[in-house]
Design a protein around this motif. Sequence first.
Motif, PDB file in Angstrom:
ATOM      1  N   ARG A   1       0.838  -1.252   0.233  1.00  0.00           N
ATOM      2  CA  ARG A   1      -0.018  -0.072   0.001  1.00  0.00           C
ATOM      3  C   ARG A   1       0.961   1.227  -0.123  1.00  0.00           C
ATOM      4  O   ARG A   1       0.454   2.246  -0.888  1.00  0.00           O
ATOM      5  CB  ARG A   1      -0.862   0.028   1.154  1.00  0.00           C
TER       6      ARG A   1
ATOM      7  N   GLU B   1     -10.426  -4.796   5.301  1.00  0.00           N
ATOM      8  CA  GLU B   1      -8.769  -4.900   5.300  1.00  0.00           C
ATOM      9  C   GLU B   1      -8.167  -5.959   4.723  1.00  0.00           C
ATOM     10  O   GLU B   1      -8.559  -7.248   5.418  1.00  0.00           O
ATOM     11  CB  GLU B   1      -8.550  -4.581   6.899  1.00  0.00           C
TER      12      GLU B   1
ATOM     13  N   ARG C   1      -4.649  -7.936   4.532  1.00  0.00           N
ATOM     14  CA  ARG C   1      -3.428  -8.024   5.452  1.00  0.00           C
ATOM     15  C   ARG C   1      -2.199  -7.378   4.800  1.00  0.00           C
ATOM     16  O   ARG C   1      -1.285  -7.050   5.501  1.00  0.00           O
ATOM     17  CB  ARG C   1      -2.807  -9.437   5.733  1.00  0.00           C
TER      18      ARG C   1
ATOM     19  N   GLY D   1      -4.118  -3.463   2.938  1.00  0.00           N
ATOM     20  CA  GLY D   1      -4.680  -2.473   3.569  1.00  0.00           C
ATOM     21  C   GLY D   1      -6.131  -2.301   3.160  1.00  0.00           C
ATOM     22  O   GLY D   1      -6.826  -3.370   2.626  1.00  0.00           O
ATOM     23  N   PRO D   2      -6.644  -1.164   3.344  1.00  0.00           N
ATOM     24  CA  PRO D   2      -7.923  -1.199   3.191  1.00  0.00           C
ATOM     25  C   PRO D   2      -8.075  -1.229   1.437  1.00  0.00           C
ATOM     26  O   PRO D   2      -7.545  -0.323   0.640  1.00  0.00           O
ATOM     27  CB  PRO D   2      -8.332   0.451   3.554  1.00  0.00           C
TER      28      PRO D   2
ATOM     29  N   VAL E   1     -13.482   2.498   5.388  1.00  0.00           N
ATOM     30  CA  VAL E   1     -12.419   1.492   5.698  1.00  0.00           C
ATOM     31  C   VAL E   1     -10.972   2.112   5.604  1.00  0.00           C
ATOM     32  O   VAL E   1     -10.029   1.623   6.737  1.00  0.00           O
ATOM     33  CB  VAL E   1     -12.571   0.286   4.621  1.00  0.00           C
ATOM     34  N   GLU E   2     -10.668   3.255   5.087  1.00  0.00           N
ATOM     35  CA  GLU E   2      -9.479   3.755   5.579  1.00  0.00           C
ATOM     36  C   GLU E   2      -9.519   4.425   6.843  1.00  0.00           C
ATOM     37  O   GLU E   2      -8.217   4.153   7.547  1.00  0.00           O
ATOM     38  CB  GLU E   2      -9.543   5.234   4.646  1.00  0.00           C
TER      39      GLU E   2
ATOM     40  N   PRO F   1      -9.879   0.659  10.374  1.00  0.00           N
ATOM     41  CA  PRO F   1      -9.142  -0.540   9.886  1.00  0.00           C
ATOM     42  C   PRO F   1      -9.752  -1.728  10.787  1.00  0.00           C
ATOM     43  O   PRO F   1      -9.281  -2.746  10.429  1.00  0.00           O
ATOM     44  CB  PRO F   1      -7.780  -0.264  10.533  1.00  0.00           C
TER      45      PRO F   1
ATOM     46  N   SER G   1      -6.359  -4.016  14.840  1.00  0.00           N
ATOM     47  CA  SER G   1      -6.062  -3.419  13.315  1.00  0.00           C
ATOM     48  C   SER G   1      -4.513  -4.349  13.129  1.00  0.00           C
ATOM     49  O   SER G   1      -3.732  -4.138  14.062  1.00  0.00           O
ATOM     50  CB  SER G   1      -5.985  -2.097  13.597  1.00  0.00           C
TER      51      SER G   1
ATOM     52  N   ARG H   1      -2.923  -3.220  10.000  1.00  0.00           N
ATOM     53  CA  ARG H   1      -2.474  -2.247   9.088  1.00  0.00           C
ATOM     54  C   ARG H   1      -1.033  -1.886   9.075  1.00  0.00           C
ATOM     55  O   ARG H   1      -0.520  -1.773  10.266  1.00  0.00           O
ATOM     56  CB  ARG H   1      -3.308  -1.171   8.960  1.00  0.00           C
TER      57      ARG H   1
ATOM     58  N   SER I   1       0.148   2.824   8.545  1.00  0.00           N
ATOM     59  CA  SER I   1      -0.652   3.389   9.149  1.00  0.00           C
ATOM     60  C   SER I   1      -0.535   4.887   9.545  1.00  0.00           C
ATOM     61  O   SER I   1       0.244   5.435   8.682  1.00  0.00           O
ATOM     62  CB  SER I   1      -0.529   2.614  10.806  1.00  0.00           C
TER      63      SER I   1
END
Length: 890
Positions: free
Chosen positions: A410, A772, A774, A777-778, A845-846, A849, A879, A881, A884
């Motif tokens: 991401r 999300e 893995r 990310g979003p 979703v951003e 998470p 979370s 993410r 981040s």
Amino acid sequence: MENYPAEWEADVVLRDGGTAHLRPIVPADAEALSKMHEAQSPESVYLRFFAPLPRLPKRDLDRFVTVDYRDRVAMVMLVGSDIIGVGRFDKISATSAEVAFNIADAHQGRGIGSILLEHLAAAARDLGIRKFTAEVLPQNRPMLQVFQAAGYEVSRGFDDGVVAVNFDIDPTARSIEVQASREHRAEALSVRTVLHPTSVVVIGASRKRKSTGHLLIRNITSAKFTGDLWVVHPEADQIAGVQAYPSLGDLPGKADLAVIAVPAESATEVVQECAAHGVKAVLVISSGFAETGEAGAELQRQMVSTARAYGMRVVGPNSFGLVNESEEISLNASLAPFLPASGTLGLFSQSGALGTALLAAAKKRGLGISTFVSAGNRADLSGNDVLQYWEEDPATKTVGLYLESIGNPRKFARIARRVSRVKPVVVIKSDLTGRELPPGHIVRTSSLAPNTLDQVLGQAGVIRADTIHQLFDLAQVFSTQSLPAGRRLGVIGNSAAMATLVAQRARAEGLHVEAEPVSLHPEVEAETFQAELEAMYSREDVDSVVVTFTPSAGAQESEIAAHLAEVAARSKKTTVACFLGIQGVQDELTTHLNEGEGSRVSHTVPSYVGPEDAVWSLARATDYARWRGADHGRFLEVEDLDDKGVRSIIESALSKAQPGRPHQLERDQARTLLSCYGIEVLPHITAASVDEALSAAEEIGYPVALKAVSSTLRHRMELGGVRLNIDSPEELREDFQAIQETISTLLVDEDPRVDVQAMAPPGVPCVIRAGEDRLLGPLLSFSLAGDTTELLGDVEHRVAPLTDKDAEDMIRSVKSSPRLFGYRGLPPVNIAPLKDVLERLSVLVERHPQILELEIHPMVATVTGGHLLSVRIDLLTDSTRIDSTRRLLS
């Protein structure tokens, strides 16, 4: 230590490109904290404590280092064992806390306060805190600037000689922009430290000519490195003609870059010695690390954590080396005995063997490079870091990367999207989902289809290549030609068969051959060919040109090449050629033109082995030009997004969830959560009996739909789980009983209830998913509903956040999208509601998470609007993410 939040630990890059380690404070930090305090100036102490305090009393010191990581939190920034900054917050209410910082005088101006604020805010949000307050003396302008420059909406008040600062710590568009900008500057500068050393020391070289260290020294001297070159050897006076010294402490100056070729088990000790003597970065050529197994992986972790803790970046281990062709540097710290000429292509490779192939291919084709980095196991310095550097490097016009894996895709997509707007980024295709990793690569895996990352990188403007051959085919265009102005192609050559091949391939690649291809006689004279070239380049309906030439008894290839190079250079139209015997960027197709003030500039037409390669490269360059020149849209800006309501629902649901396991929201909770973001789902009433269903239908109003609550049957009309357009009580009674019979026959143990829902107008059912991943990310996906779409994988994916153009591109990119735009006489639907939902979900979703997966199945797109019929939301307890709202090296 009990309750110690290890997940808050991070290695970070400071403003000047150095690194440091950040972690929660522990009682054992008392001595280091006291040492930092006593080194502070009286002014700094007064600004922090509002009073002279040359030493911290033991009671205060114990209180500072003893926290509960919940109501009282503190984090320290360390270089080695020295604390260079500390930040803390103390809860003053359920949702607010008072924050304070103290930065060591010797490290002021390195951006430490800003990084501590980012990490404290992220930790506070994890604990349910939404607002920070601080009391700052008016003369403490640096700290006031930290708050103001962070991008939050800061309010100030002045009372009793103190400035009271208040701000919400939820990320804003401005705070995210500020964070990305700081990250870019810091990481770019850290890579510049690696690639622009003024002094290099080689550690681990032997006197044996065939040894790795000996080869490295010869390559550095052969390239005529402009800085100082030293060797560390305990016994030798010199190696390969370079002065050797017994230890780093004996060097005549400080080394910017250490090239390490010692056994893996000695690497950490060598890195510690480098840190003690002020080395800024290390290049580890040695193998024997993570690629050999867990023991080697542990050696790798120790070495990298040691380097980062002392402010150094690491290239490798298991690296092939690095190269900087700049005249000011002229560094070949690699195992390559030969180099391409200086040029504008930046190359990055994770594979040593392919690093050799990349440099050999560039040299063979006559392509010059600016810089080359082999990351090896990519334990520290990554493609993301080098992209940050290349974005503003004036010497690099085209970026080429061979990626066997991406640790943070991401972030890569985010950076690449920015870089692609100013220079092309080409990635050689490999498995990037994390499922097929080379030895030594440690990344997360994605459960999504391999083409998902293709779509995500396409969103970022990245050009995918399948092979090294294709990478350099593209580099030839980008390094020598201006970008195509459009898709209209002119074709000219002395072979009708070749012209036909070019035209057919061009149309297949999306180019437009509007001008009739010019097929000259195989034995055409040079003057005739030149005249036809002039005519072709003068046409207004031609944006780019493909020229082919087959040697014959007529004109000489050298004559045609010279004419082509000059005409193409004067016209400035994008040109590629297929001249048998000429491949790459060669002198035969180069001319020099005067371009004002006495300067002569060389122009080269790239030549390809076959017409398919030439056309494919030109088509990809045209696609990129179109992407780069397009309006990429705007991010959603609306006021009706209730994040507090969303957090309340999520926190309430997760308080009852089992740790580490997905938790599904109740359906009413899911509907309420979406309504917080202005997304409404058609209401339904769940019925356990025919009578309840009849009552529900009367309340909703006919016509209605019936859907099995069972997830197995809910969307399966072909299995009898859905009945539509029910107009009367009699029909409802019959259909309700049929659904229940299906459930009892096929799914004995599943929920027998049935939902009664108002019928949406006729339209096209679509499926929207968000959540999300893995690895990525979003992520959002869009498809048309139905088994055919799912079986054929006709699904489009994009990473959040989406612009309005991203959302529209998702909808139009699915192969079945013609059904939305008037397929076979059907009326076109209104896609605006689909776009709106995609954009809103991308923000949802951003920002949250904890949403593992949100599925709208279906959303019916109609001529006038859109109707959401069903939603399911699964949550994560924690979370996961990678990329981040806090900067860290990953």
